[in-house]
Design a protein around this motif. Structure first.
Motif, PDB file in Angstrom:
ATOM      1  N   ARG A 181       0.842  -1.201   0.000  1.00 13.49           N
ATOM      2  CA  ARG A 181       0.000   0.000   0.000  1.00 13.49           C
ATOM      3  C   ARG A 181       0.874   1.248   0.000  1.00 13.49           C
ATOM      4  N   PRO A 198      -7.641   1.772  -3.466  1.00 13.70           N
ATOM      5  CA  PRO A 198      -6.854   0.528  -3.388  1.00 13.70           C
ATOM      6  C   PRO A 198      -5.378   0.801  -3.099  1.00 13.70           C
ATOM      7  N   GLN A 199      -4.857   1.906  -3.626  1.00  9.37           N
ATOM      8  CA  GLN A 199      -3.451   2.228  -3.423  1.00  9.37           C
ATOM      9  C   GLN A 199      -3.167   2.547  -1.954  1.00  9.37           C
ATOM     10  N   ASP A 224      -4.296  -4.049  -2.038  1.00 10.31           N
ATOM     11  CA  ASP A 224      -5.343  -4.697  -2.834  1.00 10.31           C
ATOM     12  C   ASP A 224      -6.234  -5.631  -2.018  1.00 10.31           C
ATOM     13  N   HIS A 227       0.567  -9.244  -6.487  1.00 10.63           N
ATOM     14  CA  HIS A 227       0.177  -7.876  -6.105  1.00 10.63           C
ATOM     15  C   HIS A 227       0.573  -6.855  -7.178  1.00 10.63           C
ATOM     16  N   HIS A 228       0.605  -7.275  -8.426  1.00  9.71           N
ATOM     17  CA  HIS A 228       1.057  -6.388  -9.510  1.00  9.71           C
ATOM     18  C   HIS A 228       0.079  -5.234  -9.716  1.00  9.71           C
ATOM     19  N   HIS A 229       0.616  -4.021  -9.792  1.00 12.07           N
ATOM     20  CA  HIS A 229      -0.174  -2.847 -10.128  1.00 12.07           C
ATOM     21  C   HIS A 229      -0.070  -2.623 -11.639  1.00 12.07           C
ATOM     22  N   TYR A 230      -1.167  -2.855 -12.338  1.00  9.07           N
ATOM     23  CA  TYR A 230      -1.143  -2.822 -13.794  1.00  9.07           C
ATOM     24  C   TYR A 230      -1.062  -1.388 -14.318  1.00  9.07           C
ATOM     25  N   LYS A 264      -8.822  -9.887  -7.143  1.00  8.60           N
ATOM     26  CA  LYS A 264      -7.694  -9.130  -6.606  1.00  8.60           C
ATOM     27  C   LYS A 264      -6.994  -8.339  -7.706  1.00  8.60           C
ATOM     28  N   ASP A 265      -6.835  -8.954  -8.878  1.00  9.77           N
ATOM     29  CA  ASP A 265      -6.212  -8.242  -9.988  1.00  9.77           C
ATOM     30  C   ASP A 265      -7.079  -7.082 -10.452  1.00  9.77           C
ATOM     31  N   ASN A 276      -6.334  -3.867  -8.919  1.00 14.18           N
ATOM     32  CA  ASN A 276      -5.066  -3.254  -9.290  1.00 14.18           C
ATOM     33  C   ASN A 276      -5.019  -2.748 -10.728  1.00 14.18           C
TER      34      ASN A 276
END
Length: 356
Positions: free
Chosen positions: A82, A100-101, A105, A276-279, A304-305, A308
């Protein structure tokens, strides 16, 4: 399984990690480090390996069940990756208060699925617990991903285990995914074989070597539906016979891929991203290009994706759908948990939140 070249290079780091973890556990076992008790019961949910055991859907299912039994619940989580510090109230039980940030997530995802439940993110679980108790009158704490967080005393310790865990996970992180020595299981009250309705006898025997009194349960996984990013429900039959590109950033990619294969699609292509990838927009472009190359009709990803994804993900050239899953708690584990908790003081119905 033989260690690859990269894992051999990481082996010294794994040795150091293992030594530090063993020493830390020894200090807690000898009461040199003190666990801090908060004034309400604490149920800790965690893993002995890193990621991929279905911890988040298990916590969601557990919180729903205990809420319906009348407990005023707070879920406390560190909020991995986060972009905030200190205690962040993700949800006050009435509304989501962060992005979310700011939340991370997993806490943000839980907040969206658990109206009526307080969600707090803080690396200091003690501070988060006290905030939930003092500011929101919570009478039960669920500590997410907290099996190794021994500073917070707990009344029930639940460990999740994926029975399909590959053998190399016997090594410590970062070579494998083992978070502490196996004998750490002596602290666990319950071990849940997740995403299955069967307990594998050989694995059960292995775990009983470290904790003969541990109780075993299962929590099978099921697909409950598909939805758009705007939360519009979509029939699973929508993708029947269609070509699909499935992408995820999880601790266990293969589990998601197994789940996708249960759908009645035509042809499926998989893309993997880090946990936990932030796209980014660039990631979406990569996904679309690959989908077009494979003549895909739909994109699918995890809940979860979806948290993000960037804001423009809802307007892609190829429709994007989110697979909704849940873990089912058995009557046996529900009863076992309730027997360890004091009676709740309120009725879930009194709070007028409906999960249906």
């Amino acid at each position: 399984m033989q260690l690859g070249a990269l894992r051999w290079l990481l082996f010294p780091a794994a040795v150091i990690y293992g030594l530090i973890t063993k020493l830390r556990n020894l200090f807690y076992d000898r009461h040199i480090f003190k666990a801090i008790k908060v004034p309400v019961p604490v149920v800790a949910v965690g893993n002995i390996t890193a990621g991929g055991t279905g911890k988040t859907p298990f916590v969601i299912a557990l919180a729903k069940f205990l809420y319906e039994k009348g407990y005023r619940i707070a879920i406390i989580s560190r909020g991995y990756r986060r972009k905030s510090r200190g205690t962040v109230i993700v949800s006050d039980g009435r509304q989501i208060l962060t992005t979310p940030q700011q939340a991370g997530d997993e806490p943000f995802l839980m907040a969206g699925k658990l109206p009526g439940v307080v969600i707090a993110a803080d690396t200091d679980r003690i501070a988060a617990a006290h905030t939930a108790i003092e500011n929101f009158a919570c009478n039960l704490i669920i500590a997410d991903d907290a099996f190794q967080h021994r500073r917070l005393a707990r009344d029930i310790n639940i460990v999740l285990w994926d029975p399909k865990t590959p053998s190399w996970q016997k090594y410590f992180f970062p070579v494998g995914r083992l978070r502490e020595p196996w004998h750490g299981l002596k602290r666990a009250d319950y071990l849940v074989f997740s995403k299955t309705d069967k307990i594998i006898p050989e694995q059960r025997t292995f775990f009983e070597k470290f904790n003969p009194s541990i109780t075993f349960f299962t929590a099978p996984l099921k697909i409950v539906g598909l939805r758009t990013l705007s939360a519009e429900n979509v029939s699973i039959n929508t993708i029947a016979g269609k070509n699909v590109l499935a992408f995820c950033g999880l601790g266990n990619h293969s589990q998601f891929e197994t789940t996708v294969r249960q759908l009645n699609y035509g042809q499926v292509t998989f893309l993997r991203f880090p946990d936990h990838h932030h796209y980014t927009t660039t990631d979406l472009q990569k996904i679309i290009i690959k989908a077009e190359q494979m003549n895909c009709d739909y994109l699918v990803t995890t809940e979860k994706d979806a948290v993000n994804l960037p804001v423009n993900a809802g307007s892609l050239a190829i429709p994007l759908l989110v697979i909704e899953i849940e873990l089912k708690l058995s009557d046996e584990i529900k009863m076992a948990i309730l027997q360890r908790l004091p009676p709740s003081s309120t009725s879930g119905a009194d709070l007028q939140i409906n999960y249906d």
